[in-house]
Design an enzyme around this catalytic site. Sequence first.
Site, PDB file in Angstrom:
ATOM      1  N   ASP A  16       0.830  -1.212   0.000  1.00  0.00           N
ATOM      2  CA  ASP A  16       0.000   0.000   0.000  1.00  0.00           C
ATOM      3  C   ASP A  16       0.862   1.258   0.000  1.00  0.00           C
ATOM      4  OD1 ASP A  16       0.797  -0.774   2.656  1.00  0.00           O
ATOM      5  OD2 ASP A  16      -0.517   0.794   3.434  1.00  0.00           O
ATOM      6  N   GLU A  17       0.287   2.324  -0.473  1.00  0.00           N
ATOM      7  CA  GLU A  17       0.831   3.681  -0.361  1.00  0.00           C
ATOM      8  C   GLU A  17       2.295   3.789  -0.821  1.00  0.00           C
ATOM      9  OE1 GLU A  17      -1.887   5.577   3.179  1.00  0.00           O
ATOM     10  OE2 GLU A  17      -0.038   4.566   3.775  1.00  0.00           O
ATOM     11  N   VAL A  18       2.628   3.116  -1.904  1.00  0.00           N
ATOM     12  CA  VAL A  18       3.985   3.227  -2.461  1.00  0.00           C
ATOM     13  C   VAL A  18       4.051   4.515  -3.277  1.00  0.00           C
ATOM     14  CG1 VAL A  18       5.748   2.136  -3.872  1.00  0.00           C
ATOM     15  CG2 VAL A  18       4.169   0.715  -2.527  1.00  0.00           C
TER      16      VAL A  18
END
Length: 618
Positions: free
Chosen positions: A387-389
């Site tokens: 997530d949230e890369v």
Amino acid sequence: MASILYIYLFISLAAALWPIPVSYKHGDTVLFIKKGVSFYWYEAGARDVGSIANQAPFLLASNSNIGLDTQDSSNLKLRKRYAEFVLGDTEEEDSMREGVTSDEVVEFAINSTWRTIFLQNLYPWKFHPRNWNEPSAQQTANYLSRINIEVLAIEPPNVAKPLAGEFDESYSLTLTEEGLATVRANSSIGIARGLITLTQLFYAHSDKEHVYTPLAPVTIFDKPVFEHRGINLDVSRNFFSVSDIKRQIDACAYNKMNRFHLHVTDSQSWPLEIPSMPKLSAKGAYRPDLVYTSQDFRSMQRYAALQGIEMITEIDMPGHTSSIHHAYPELIAAFNKQPDWNTYAAEPPSGTLKLNSTAVYNFLEKLFDDLLPRISPYSSYFHMGGDEVNRNAYLLDDTVNSNDPAILQPLMQKFVDRIHDRVRGVGLTPVVWEEMLLEWNMTLGSDVIVQSWRSDEAVAQIVAKGHKTLVGNYKYWYLDCGKGQWLDFDPSVSANYWPYIDYCAPFHNWRLVYSYDPLSGIPEENQHLVIGGEAHMWAEQTDPVNLDRMIWPRGSAVAEVLWSGAKDGQGRNRSQIDASPRLSEMRERLVSLGVGAEPIQMPYCTMEGVVCQLGYTD
């Protein structure tokens, strides 16, 4: 009006099972129970598995509640009798053997049932009018003399680590006026679920000596709607002791959840000991003593498995990994860029695993060689995050030097493929956050579970692509929301953020949590791919002091939605009027078990029936 109120109060108390069963009938006969009650444990064993399959009437019918009190048990043999119960330790044995057996699950459930009924029970004064008369424990009172436990099928060996849907959690429970209780199930885990329901039928007496139920006779059939029902706990941003975590596992079990997701590493700290790379936790943890040792990790997994709960371990990557920098700085790009960390990450400190680095791949191979064999005895899953890369971090990655999606996407595909192949190599199923599929457009294997958190629309997109999914919409099931910002703002920008609410405010009260339908907006032909969901407890502003009340009893509301479904038997949204007194009682039972769950109403409301409700018509 008084008689109507009395009837309503009685119904509220009598129906106070949580989660609500598929079918539940009860009477009004009082039965007491003594500490020396006998548990008789019967198991399938007179026939082999093949003959069991050919004699289906002996098995618990998971789609019917017909004939549950007339099951033929002649095919069962007595496994063990627990008489004049000797108090034991419910902690798991320190066995060198990995995994958990069906026998251990049943034994743990019997022990927990005895403790809950006799040592941790609820005195129900909050659920009766003032000056109520509780049952009299006179010498002529009827007593429950025997509890039969009947496992109707021979189980497969993977009791500790089933894939979603592999294990039958259904059960039946009967309690006669003559004093015989029987719990039947096709699996040891079904037995555990049924015994939890049995404990919810009993109450402590004010004399502190007696325990009773006012509900005999009882007939219950029950089974879950969703296969995956869990809590996700972040133990990286704040550290929680093993006892804190086991207490959450106990609460999950008592709410009939079957998954406990441990988000164990993140940008802020790496508290998990990896023996082959001791520097990871020695340098990456907040303090050298705030670490989960290998024994701690095994103990938590085993403790969960004994209660029919699979602990799913998440090592978030490639983002959310800046804590690795403290031990292996060469592996991390864009580490702790200040003051503009928000250019490179969702929260400080920034930092991501380099995306095209041989050193990173070597590190991950060593990590997985150490960790995955220690997970596989207790779970069939490994969560790799995703997530949230933030693409901008790769501008500072010397192996990439770009934030161009056309360059990054094939490198991310290679990264994910390599990890998933490694995970599958030890027999585990990969789990990822939704961004890998929906933002990075990864091609994922058909076995990969995609966990959604941002919207119902995202869930619909995931299942449309053919993937099984877990729901957990942050607008409903993020339990950390509504506490305000944890960031500090310079006076030059402070006014722009006033009144400093967090991105997912307001606080998600239990009624909002309870109103969420995991199947909302999902076409009927794809609903089978929604295998369940999780509530999430991110720990920026939660530590051991407020952990219990942040999760419970809102987590219980999630548990009922996932066990019983968001709709009642008539296809209507479940009623707060029905749920509120039951949830209030569940909260009291959790408190009796040592869980610091917060109240949802004052005693006046639970004692006086409909007086705290608006719009009540029937």
